[in-house]
Scaffold this motif. Structure first.
Motif, mmCIF file in Angstrom:
data_model
loop_
_atom_site.group_PDB
_atom_site.id
_atom_site.type_symbol
_atom_site.label_atom_id
_atom_site.label_comp_id
_atom_site.label_asym_id
_atom_site.label_seq_id
_atom_site.Cartn_x
_atom_site.Cartn_y
_atom_site.Cartn_z
ATOM 1 N N UNK A 28 0.833 -1.206 0.000
ATOM 2 C CA UNK A 28 0.000 0.000 0.000
ATOM 3 C C UNK A 28 0.865 1.251 0.000
ATOM 4 N N UNK A 29 1.898 1.259 0.821
ATOM 5 C CA UNK A 29 2.773 2.423 0.882
ATOM 6 C C UNK A 29 3.488 2.629 -0.447
ATOM 7 N N UNK A 30 3.960 1.544 -1.044
ATOM 8 C CA UNK A 30 4.634 1.656 -2.341
ATOM 9 C C UNK A 30 3.698 2.261 -3.387
ATOM 10 N N UNK A 31 2.503 1.719 -3.510
ATOM 11 C CA UNK A 31 1.576 2.171 -4.549
ATOM 12 C C UNK A 31 1.083 3.591 -4.294
ATOM 13 N N UNK A 32 0.735 3.898 -3.054
ATOM 14 C CA UNK A 32 0.241 5.239 -2.751
ATOM 15 C C UNK A 32 1.334 6.294 -2.923
ATOM 16 N N UNK A 33 2.563 5.936 -2.568
ATOM 17 C CA UNK A 33 3.686 6.856 -2.782
ATOM 18 C C UNK A 33 3.909 7.078 -4.268
ATOM 19 N N UNK A 34 3.799 6.012 -5.027
ATOM 20 C CA UNK A 34 4.016 6.115 -6.473
ATOM 21 C C UNK A 34 2.930 6.975 -7.129
ATOM 22 N N UNK A 35 1.705 6.801 -6.685
ATOM 23 C CA UNK A 35 0.603 7.611 -7.217
ATOM 24 C C UNK A 35 0.804 9.086 -6.856
ATOM 25 N N UNK A 36 1.181 9.346 -5.614
ATOM 26 C CA UNK A 36 1.386 10.729 -5.166
ATOM 27 C C UNK A 36 2.523 11.411 -5.920
ATOM 28 N N UNK A 37 3.470 10.616 -6.399
ATOM 29 C CA UNK A 37 4.630 11.152 -7.126
ATOM 30 C C UNK A 37 4.585 10.781 -8.608
ATOM 31 N N UNK A 38 3.390 10.631 -9.138
ATOM 32 C CA UNK A 38 3.244 10.168 -10.523
ATOM 33 C C UNK A 38 3.860 11.122 -11.539
ATOM 34 N N UNK A 39 4.014 12.392 -11.181
ATOM 35 C CA UNK A 39 4.628 13.350 -12.107
ATOM 36 C C UNK A 39 6.021 12.887 -12.529
ATOM 37 N N UNK A 40 6.689 12.130 -11.657
ATOM 38 C CA UNK A 40 8.039 11.647 -11.967
ATOM 39 C C UNK A 40 7.995 10.648 -13.115
ATOM 40 N N UNK A 41 7.088 9.656 -13.024
ATOM 41 C CA UNK A 41 7.077 8.662 -14.107
ATOM 42 C C UNK A 41 6.379 9.192 -15.357
ATOM 43 N N UNK A 42 5.478 10.150 -15.195
ATOM 44 C CA UNK A 42 4.855 10.759 -16.371
ATOM 45 C C UNK A 42 5.893 11.548 -17.165
ATOM 46 N N UNK A 43 6.729 12.305 -16.469
ATOM 47 C CA UNK A 43 7.770 13.082 -17.141
ATOM 48 C C UNK A 43 8.739 12.171 -17.880
ATOM 49 N N UNK A 44 9.118 11.061 -17.259
ATOM 50 C CA UNK A 44 10.018 10.114 -17.919
ATOM 51 C C UNK A 44 9.379 9.549 -19.181
ATOM 52 N N UNK A 45 8.090 9.227 -19.110
ATOM 53 C CA UNK A 45 7.390 8.703 -20.285
ATOM 54 C C UNK A 45 7.328 9.751 -21.397
ATOM 55 N N UNK A 46 7.066 10.989 -21.032
ATOM 56 C CA UNK A 46 7.006 12.055 -22.037
ATOM 57 C C UNK A 46 8.373 12.282 -22.677
ATOM 58 N N UNK A 47 9.418 12.231 -21.872
ATOM 59 C CA UNK A 47 10.773 12.384 -22.420
ATOM 60 C C UNK A 47 11.117 11.232 -23.356
ATOM 61 N N UNK A 48 10.737 10.014 -22.955
ATOM 62 C CA UNK A 48 11.014 8.846 -23.796
ATOM 63 C C UNK A 48 10.240 8.927 -25.103
ATOM 64 N N UNK A 49 9.032 9.449 -25.043
ATOM 65 C CA UNK A 49 8.226 9.594 -26.255
ATOM 66 C C UNK A 49 8.859 10.608 -27.207
ATOM 67 N N UNK A 50 9.347 11.712 -26.653
ATOM 68 C CA UNK A 50 9.985 12.739 -27.483
ATOM 69 C C UNK A 50 11.258 12.223 -28.142
ATOM 70 N N UNK A 51 11.895 11.250 -27.491
ATOM 71 C CA UNK A 51 13.157 10.714 -28.019
ATOM 72 C C UNK A 51 12.949 9.708 -29.143
ATOM 73 N N UNK A 52 11.695 9.287 -29.344
ATOM 74 C CA UNK A 52 11.411 8.328 -30.416
ATOM 75 C C UNK A 52 11.595 9.012 -31.763
ATOM 76 N N UNK A 53 12.388 8.416 -32.596
ATOM 77 C CA UNK A 53 12.654 9.000 -33.924
ATOM 78 C C UNK A 53 11.667 8.432 -34.938
#
Length: 264
Positions: A239-264
């Motif tokens: 529960x702590x892992x998942x709730x912490x991850x949800x509360x900090x979702x901006x971190x994994x969203x930013x990584x996904x957006x950066x990875x998407x921009x890097x796709x050629x």
């Protein structure tokens, strides 16, 4: 506390139909005493009950978010079930899996999603990418999409490779805040145009109460890590892992957006 009125149905496996050898854990199509066919995931397979825990968490969170997932059921395997199985490898797996296993309703006639044939709508793609970033699901790639088309709808399957932190529990509190670097390999990342919008929506849906409801589904007997004093303590760690991850979702969203921009 585990839910004594588990929302997952429990069935008894009555017939082993055929192995699905393309999976590393060698799941099988099996029939249960309710007359339905299921894809049976074995507790005695390589990743053991941890893969089953990931299946429940991933599948039921996806369902809460409105994504299509086959019904999950708890599946009892009797001690006598595998005695007549001629294949020694399968017999060993059945013997190691006596007791409570997990099964997914078998989607007869379903077709594997092929990204070269069909493009997924951008909002749905964004929702699935967000889910897999939350779950750290490394197993939704062009090589193995783990998505099926059934009755003209997209269904998600096989979340057993998610939450890989729980194979060691090393620095798991820190891992909850890390980006999901493997999102760069996600089959739907090129179409995930609405990650910011999905993030805003999904964060409000996945309350701590709903996360707890999902975790309460997990049978106590699968929560037996030595580093925890009890099954409830392990459930609280998830529960702590998942709730912490949800509360900090901006971190994994930013990584996904950066990875998407890097796709050629």
């Amino acid at each position: 506390m585990a839910n004594t009125n588990n929302p997952l149905r429990t069935v008894n496996v009555t017939r082993y139909v055929t192995p699905l050898r393309e999976g590393g854990s060698m799941p099988a199509i099996a029939e249960a005493d309710d007359g339905f066919l299921y894809v049976l995931k074995f507790r005695g397979a390589g990743q053991g009950h941890k893969a089953l825990i990931s299946e429940i968490i991933g599948g039921e969170i996806a369902r809460i978010l409105g994504l299509k997932v086959p019904e999950l059921v708890l599946a009892n395997l009797d001690e006598a079930f595998g005695r007549t199985e001629p294949d020694e490898e399968i017999q060993d797996l059945l013997k190691a899996s006596v007791g409570l296993n997990l099964a997914l309703h078998y989607l007869s006639g379903a077709i594997t999603y092929d990204p070269t044939v069909t493009k997924i709508e951008q909002l749905l793609a964004s929702q699935i990418v967000w889910l897999d970033c939350l779950l750290t699901n490394m197993d939704r790639t062009p090589r193995n999409t783990n998505m099926l088309f059934w009755h003209k709808e997209l269904w998600l399957i096989d979340h057993g490779a998610s939450l890989y932190f729980h194979h060691s529990w090393q620095n798991w509190e820190e891992q909850a805040k890390r980006p999901f670097m493997l999102v760069k390999d996600h089959v739907l990342l090129p179409q995930a145009e609405f990650l910011t919008e999905v993030d805003e929506s999904f964060k409000t849906i996945l309350t701590p109460s709903l996360i707890q409801d999902v975790l309460n589904i997990i049978p106590d007997e699968w929560l037996n890590e030595d580093i925890f004093k009890s099954s409830q303590a392990q459930r609280e760690a998830y529960a702590l892992f998942l709730n912490t991850r949800i509360a900090n979702s901006a971190i994994f969203v930013k990584e996904a957006q950066n990875a998407k921009e890097a796709i050629i």
